[in-house]
Design a protein around this motif. Structure first.
Motif, mmCIF file in Angstrom:
data_model
loop_
_atom_site.group_PDB
_atom_site.id
_atom_site.type_symbol
_atom_site.label_atom_id
_atom_site.label_comp_id
_atom_site.label_asym_id
_atom_site.label_seq_id
_atom_site.Cartn_x
_atom_site.Cartn_y
_atom_site.Cartn_z
ATOM 1 N N PHE A 688 0.833 -1.202 0.000
ATOM 2 C CA PHE A 688 0.000 0.000 0.000
ATOM 3 C C PHE A 688 0.871 1.257 0.000
ATOM 4 C CE2 PHE A 688 -2.085 3.389 2.443
ATOM 5 C CZ PHE A 688 -3.183 3.611 1.627
ATOM 6 N N LEU A 689 1.890 1.283 0.861
ATOM 7 C CA LEU A 689 2.760 2.456 0.913
ATOM 8 C C LEU A 689 3.527 2.626 -0.392
ATOM 9 C CD1 LEU A 689 4.116 2.115 4.568
ATOM 10 C CD2 LEU A 689 2.422 3.734 3.726
ATOM 11 N N ILE A 690 4.002 1.519 -0.971
ATOM 12 C CA ILE A 690 4.699 1.614 -2.261
ATOM 13 C C ILE A 690 3.746 2.133 -3.338
ATOM 14 C CG2 ILE A 690 5.781 0.236 -4.080
ATOM 15 C CD1 ILE A 690 6.903 -1.566 -1.866
ATOM 16 N N GLY A 691 2.490 1.656 -3.307
ATOM 17 C CA GLY A 691 1.506 2.142 -4.272
ATOM 18 C C GLY A 691 1.248 3.629 -4.131
ATOM 19 N N ILE A 692 1.195 4.131 -2.903
ATOM 20 C CA ILE A 692 1.014 5.571 -2.680
ATOM 21 C C ILE A 692 2.204 6.348 -3.255
ATOM 22 C CG2 ILE A 692 1.012 7.342 -0.880
ATOM 23 C CD1 ILE A 692 -1.672 6.188 -1.147
ATOM 24 N N VAL A 693 3.419 5.848 -3.016
ATOM 25 C CA VAL A 693 4.619 6.532 -3.522
ATOM 26 C C VAL A 693 4.643 6.523 -5.056
ATOM 27 C CG1 VAL A 693 7.134 6.424 -3.613
ATOM 28 C CG2 VAL A 693 5.955 6.089 -1.443
ATOM 29 N N LEU A 694 4.293 5.386 -5.666
ATOM 30 C CA LEU A 694 4.282 5.316 -7.131
ATOM 31 C C LEU A 694 3.257 6.271 -7.723
ATOM 32 C CD1 LEU A 694 4.605 1.447 -7.694
ATOM 33 C CD2 LEU A 694 6.378 3.199 -7.960
ATOM 34 N N THR A 695 2.080 6.347 -7.122
ATOM 35 C CA THR A 695 1.066 7.288 -7.608
ATOM 36 C C THR A 695 1.538 8.728 -7.433
ATOM 37 O OG1 THR A 695 -0.656 5.707 -6.969
ATOM 38 C CG2 THR A 695 -1.357 7.947 -7.421
ATOM 39 N N ALA A 696 2.211 9.014 -6.311
ATOM 40 C CA ALA A 696 2.734 10.368 -6.086
ATOM 41 C C ALA A 696 3.784 10.726 -7.128
ATOM 42 C CB ALA A 696 3.311 10.461 -4.671
ATOM 43 N N LEU A 697 4.689 9.811 -7.421
ATOM 44 C CA LEU A 697 5.717 10.090 -8.437
ATOM 45 C C LEU A 697 5.107 10.276 -9.817
ATOM 46 C CD1 LEU A 697 8.503 7.589 -7.303
ATOM 47 C CD2 LEU A 697 8.470 10.080 -7.012
ATOM 48 N N HIS A 698 4.063 9.495 -10.129
ATOM 49 C CA HIS A 698 3.365 9.669 -11.403
ATOM 50 C C HIS A 698 2.747 11.064 -11.490
ATOM 51 C CE1 HIS A 698 0.822 8.762 -14.850
ATOM 52 N NE2 HIS A 698 -0.233 9.148 -14.146
ATOM 53 N N ALA A 699 2.138 11.510 -10.390
ATOM 54 C CA ALA A 699 1.547 12.853 -10.383
ATOM 55 C C ALA A 699 2.621 13.926 -10.513
ATOM 56 C CB ALA A 699 0.752 13.053 -9.090
ATOM 57 N N TYR A 700 3.766 13.730 -9.873
ATOM 58 C CA TYR A 700 4.828 14.737 -9.973
ATOM 59 C C TYR A 700 5.380 14.830 -11.392
ATOM 60 C CZ TYR A 700 9.181 17.232 -9.285
ATOM 61 O OH TYR A 700 10.198 18.139 -9.394
ATOM 62 N N ARG A 701 5.561 13.678 -12.040
ATOM 63 C CA ARG A 701 6.051 13.704 -13.423
ATOM 64 C C ARG A 701 5.070 14.428 -14.337
ATOM 65 N NH1 ARG A 701 7.888 8.383 -12.087
ATOM 66 N NH2 ARG A 701 5.937 7.511 -12.886
ATOM 67 N N ASN A 702 3.776 14.223 -14.098
ATOM 68 C CA ASN A 702 2.774 14.945 -14.893
ATOM 69 C C ASN A 702 2.885 16.454 -14.669
ATOM 70 O OD1 ASN A 702 1.795 12.571 -15.957
ATOM 71 N ND2 ASN A 702 0.091 12.406 -14.500
ATOM 72 N N GLY A 703 3.093 16.839 -13.410
ATOM 73 C CA GLY A 703 3.224 18.266 -13.121
ATOM 74 C C GLY A 703 4.497 18.861 -13.683
ATOM 75 N N ALA A 704 5.600 18.098 -13.619
ATOM 76 C CA ALA A 704 6.865 18.618 -14.111
ATOM 77 C C ALA A 704 6.850 18.792 -15.627
ATOM 78 C CB ALA A 704 8.000 17.683 -13.707
ATOM 79 N N GLY A 705 6.069 17.952 -16.324
ATOM 80 C CA GLY A 705 6.019 18.059 -17.777
ATOM 81 C C GLY A 705 4.897 18.923 -18.297
ATOM 82 N N ALA A 706 4.146 19.555 -17.391
ATOM 83 C CA ALA A 706 3.009 20.375 -17.825
ATOM 84 C C ALA A 706 3.489 21.690 -18.419
ATOM 85 C CB ALA A 706 2.087 20.643 -16.644
ATOM 86 N N ARG A 707 2.663 22.259 -19.305
ATOM 87 C CA ARG A 707 3.014 23.507 -19.982
ATOM 88 C C ARG A 707 2.211 24.700 -19.484
ATOM 89 N NH1 ARG A 707 3.766 21.727 -26.355
ATOM 90 N NH2 ARG A 707 5.389 20.123 -25.983
ATOM 91 N N ASN A 708 1.345 24.513 -18.518
ATOM 92 C CA ASN A 708 0.614 25.656 -17.966
ATOM 93 C C ASN A 708 0.599 25.545 -16.449
ATOM 94 O OD1 ASN A 708 -1.983 24.272 -17.030
ATOM 95 N ND2 ASN A 708 -1.942 23.687 -19.196
ATOM 96 N N PHE A 709 0.291 26.662 -15.809
ATOM 97 C CA PHE A 709 0.393 26.740 -14.357
ATOM 98 C C PHE A 709 -0.558 25.768 -13.658
ATOM 99 C CE2 PHE A 709 -1.508 28.481 -10.485
ATOM 100 C CZ PHE A 709 -0.395 28.498 -9.658
ATOM 101 N N ARG A 710 -1.800 25.669 -14.141
ATOM 102 C CA ARG A 710 -2.779 24.837 -13.439
ATOM 103 C C ARG A 710 -2.346 23.385 -13.396
ATOM 104 N NH1 ARG A 710 -6.958 21.548 -13.193
ATOM 105 N NH2 ARG A 710 -6.498 20.731 -15.261
ATOM 106 N N HIS A 711 -1.914 22.831 -14.537
ATOM 107 C CA HIS A 711 -1.493 21.440 -14.564
ATOM 108 C C HIS A 711 -0.231 21.218 -13.726
ATOM 109 C CE1 HIS A 711 -3.891 20.980 -18.527
ATOM 110 N NE2 HIS A 711 -4.580 20.474 -17.508
ATOM 111 N N ALA A 712 0.680 22.179 -13.772
ATOM 112 C CA ALA A 712 1.908 22.053 -12.978
ATOM 113 C C ALA A 712 1.582 22.072 -11.483
ATOM 114 C CB ALA A 712 2.871 23.178 -13.332
ATOM 115 N N TRP A 713 0.759 23.042 -11.077
ATOM 116 C CA TRP A 713 0.381 23.106 -9.652
ATOM 117 C C TRP A 713 -0.357 21.843 -9.227
ATOM 118 C CZ3 TRP A 713 -4.510 22.705 -7.664
ATOM 119 C CH2 TRP A 713 -4.629 22.895 -6.287
#
Length: 779
Positions: A688-713
């Motif tokens: 469960f904890l590993i799954g939470i970390v993997l989902t968090a990293l997936h969300a961070y990668r999406n934010g880091a690759g976003a091209r507008n403020f809303r998606h990045a935030w």
């Protein structure tokens, strides 16, 4: 999905098997006492089927006129009479209209008294008590020498603030300090004055041995008798008994904490007779209403699954288009909506029924819990490791709580299982509605404005602060109104901090001057710091340091998440080094405990009990009983069959562990199912904890690759929110396992998913699972 469904089906089948194998248990449906005028009888634990009472607890008497009178014989437990919503505690008296009262040989003259304050005098001193502060000759007394920081802060608050926190006035001992009025040769706490039902009442305290002689006027409170005329119910210990008098018969109907018997036979006094009933496990309470709501939920899930199969492939349309995806999409979304609403309704019905004294049967709660777990899997979106492991952990917890409820020797233990099932259904229903709402708005391209999100976070924080204030004003360390506001506060604290850290990474688009940047940083982080300070102040009032340890684990987790996102190696090294240093300190204390700890005061007692529980057999009872239970379980459980042979059977002496349903739930699980099952549980918790970390990293990668403020935030906010929530869960796991396995000193925190904790499940775990599911979809 197939593996998760197979494990879930197996765990739910074990619950059903436990119900089928549970032996018949009997309890009295009514207790009839027959007395003639002038007769009396003594009743207690055996006659009232009340396990948490004394052997001789109360005396029933009929006077010459035939009226029924009751007197409390117990020196340690109260007897409470209930009349149309008001309560009367035997051994207490209202001060309004009283001219004097006496405690042993000390006589106090009452000068004025009303519902909120009393002024009295003795030995040339005038005392005034307003329900919170005791004044001596017009001045508040100094703090006691043993007062802790929290007590001093609360005393200062009561003196200067218009809204005060009620604190009782106690008599006895040799100290005049705080709310203590010293009396020579009188046991401390021998009597007290406190607010009860909005009125100040004088009552005899409960020191070791006999209660002190307390006279209210000419009445000795130790021998106080009260008439049962107009009394609807009576609380004896923790058992509630409805009362109905008719002539020379008094009929009592026990309803809470009633002792269970294997056979409907018991030798009783000739004046007492019982009507027996069998414990109902398959049908009771408002089952029909719950079944209708669950049928509606099932119909919605079936309709949604059927329509989903007819939906065109994702290549032909967007993955989340409930509006433009055709009729099949509309039917699928409508089915999911109906399913979520039906589950929410079923959970609310079950919870309200339990609160009103008509709890659903265990079989109904089993169906309710299993349906809620299936709903988590049936909701739209892909199944992630976090969701799958979370559902399995919830099933583990429901199984353990059902076994504990069936194996305990009294009727009230099943309420933990019933409450958890109801809370889980409510959380699943609300979580499903939130997921559907997020997908709907994402498909339409409609998004909340940043200012709206900040106002929502501020409102969330205000609600959590108000709930904490309510606990300080009207509750205690166990919560307020049967809720734990701290669980909501943890979620709000994480959300505020995640918002501030997510904005911190958009620094380059803000002010360029250093002064402006400093002001902006304070503006972003101040709400989180303020909330953390207030939360810490509220938690320090609890006689336990576990909340502070939990906050420390959370802070470390959030710091590591920030260091990883910012690629700050120095901060990562410092935090990891601090964690290793804390582990080394624990090992050092465990191996080289010292009696020098005793000078630390209250908290040192926890460490001394932990280091050598055999020298503290009373205060170390939890630790000793828990260790014995784990030892009896061994590798394969107490039944040597991983608990399968003992399903539904008696739990034995394990139920004697204090808070075994909560803080020491892991001890019961290891006793019943063994260390091998414990290893499996640890693996699922790690997943469960590993799954939470993997989902968090997936969300961070999406934010880091976003091209507008809303998606990045949004990506960064999800990253920090999931990391903070996972850190709190990790803290609960560490503290609970450490407490049960004697790795840490005893600290009262429930084990996430396994313990019976309604507030922790509804206000923290279900929102975390919902947020994780939404974040994994990227909507």
């Amino acid at each position: 999905m197939a593996l998760t469904l197979a494990v879930l089906g197996g765990l739910c089948s074990l619950q059903a098997l436990a119900l089928l194998r549970a032996p018949a248990a009997w309890l009295p449906s009514s207790i009839t006492v027959q007395l003639r005028a002038g007769d009396s009888i003594t009743l207690g634990q055996r006659e009232l089927a009340a396990p948490q009472t004394d052997r001789n607890h109360l005396s029933l008497r009929r006077d010459a006129n035939g009226s029924w009178l009751v007197r409390n014989l117990s020196t340690a437990r109260q007897v409470v009479l209930m009349r149309d919503g008001s309560e009367q505690r035997l051994g207490s008296a209202t001060l309004q209209g009283m001219e004097r009262f006496q405690i042993d040989g000390a006589v106090f003259e009452v000068r004025s008294a009303n519902d909120g304050s009393i002024t009295f005098a003795r030995d040339g001193h005038e005392w005034r008590y307003d329900g919170a502060v005791l004044y001596r000759d017009g001045r508040p007394q100094a703090n006691c020498p043993d007062a802790r920081l929290a007590g001093k802060a609360l005393s200062l608050w009561n003196r200067i603030m218009p809204v005060t926190v009620a604190r009782p006035l106690t008599f006895g001992g040799n100290l005049y300090c705080d709310n203590r009025l010293g009396l020579a040769q009188v046991t401390p706490g021998a009597a007290q004055i406190a607010q009860v039902n909005g009125r100040l009442q004088l009552s005899a305290g409960n020191p070791d041995g006999d209660r002190a002689g307390v006279l209210a006027g000419a009445m000795d409170l130790r021998k106080q008798e009260a008439s049962l005329d107009g009394v609807n119910a009576i609380m004896v210990g923790h058992t509630r008994l409805q009362i109905a008098a008719s002539g020379d018969q008094l009929t009592l109907h026990p309803s809470r904490h009633v002792k269970l018997y294997s056979e409907p036979e018991l030798r009783l006094p000739e004046q007492v007779s019982w009507q027996w009933q069998q414990r109902a496990l398959w049908s009771s309470g408002p089952a029909n209403a719950i079944y209708i709501a669950l049928a509606l939920c099932a119909a919605g899930m079936i309709a949604g699954a059927t329509a989903r199969r007819k939906t065109p492939a994702p290549a032909a349309q967007s993955a989340a288009m409930p509006v433009r995806g055709g009729g099949s999409q509309l039917v699928a979304q409508a089915g999911k909506l109906i399913a979520a609403m039906g589950m929410l309704a079923a959970g609310l019905i079950a919870l309200v029924a339990q609160r009103t004294g008509f709890a659903p049967a265990a079989a109904c709660s089993l169906l309710l819990g299993a349906s809620a777990l299936l709903l988590w899997l049936a909701l739209p979106g892909r199944l992630t490791l976090a969701t799958a492991a979370g559902v399995v952990l919830l099933a583990f917890g429901l199984l353990a709580q059902l076994e504990l409820g069936l194996g305990a020797p009294e009727s009230s233990w099943l309420r933990y299982y019933q409450k958890s099932a109801a809370m889980l259904a409510i959380g699943a229903g609300l979580g499903g509605l939130l997921q559907l709402w997020a997908r709907y708005h994402s498909a339409r391209g409609a998004h909340l404005q940043q200012r709206t999100i900040e106002w929502m976070l501020a409102l969330f924080a205000a609600i959590a602060l108000a709930a904490l204030a309510a606990q300080v004003l009207w509750g205690d360390e166990t919560g307020v109104f049967d809720l734990q506001p701290v669980e909501l506060a943890k979620l709000a604290l994480t959300a505020l901090t995640a918002h501030g850290l997510a904005l911190r990474f958009h620094w380059h688009s803000g002010p360029q001057r250093l002064a402006d940047r400093g002001a902006r940083w304070l503006q972003l982080i101040a709400p989180a710091l303020l909330f953390l300070a207030l939360l810490g102040l509220a938690l320090v009032q609890v006689d336990d340091f576990s909340p502070l340890i939990l906050l420390l684990v959370w802070s470390t987790g959030m710091g590591l998440a920030y260091a990883i996102a910012a690629r700050n190696r120095w901060l990562s090294a410092i935090l990891i080094g601090g964690a290793l240093l804390a582990i080394s300190a624990i090992v050092y204390l465990r191996l080289n405990g010292t009696d020098d700890l005793i000078r630390w005061g209250f908290y040192a007692d926890r460490f001394l009990v932990w280091l050598n529980p055999a020298e503290h057999p009373h205060t170390g009872q939890q630790l000793l009983l828990g260790a014995r239970a784990i030892g009896d379980g061994g590798w394969f459980g107490a039944d040597h069959g991983l608990g399968l042979r003992a399903l539904g059977q008696s739990a034995g002496s394990v139920v004697q562990i204090p808070a075994v349903q909560d803080d020491f739930a892991a001890s019961f699980f290891l006793n019943r199912h063994g260390l091998l099952s414990g290893l499996l549980l640890w693996a699922v918790q790690a997943a469960f904890l590993i799954g939470i970390v993997l989902t968090a990293l997936h969300a961070y990668r999406n934010g880091a690759g976003a091209r507008n403020f809303r998606h990045a935030w949004l990506g960064r906010f999800r990253y920090f929110m999931l990391c903070g929530g996972g850190a709190f869960v990790l803290g609960h796991f560490l503290l609970s396992w450490g407490t049960n396995l004697a790795i840490f000193p005893i600290m009262g925190q429930p084990m996430s998913f396994l313990s019976a904790g309604g507030s922790h499940l509804l206000f923290f775990l279900c929102p975390l699972l919902t947020f994780s599911a939404i974040s994994s979809e990227g909507v």
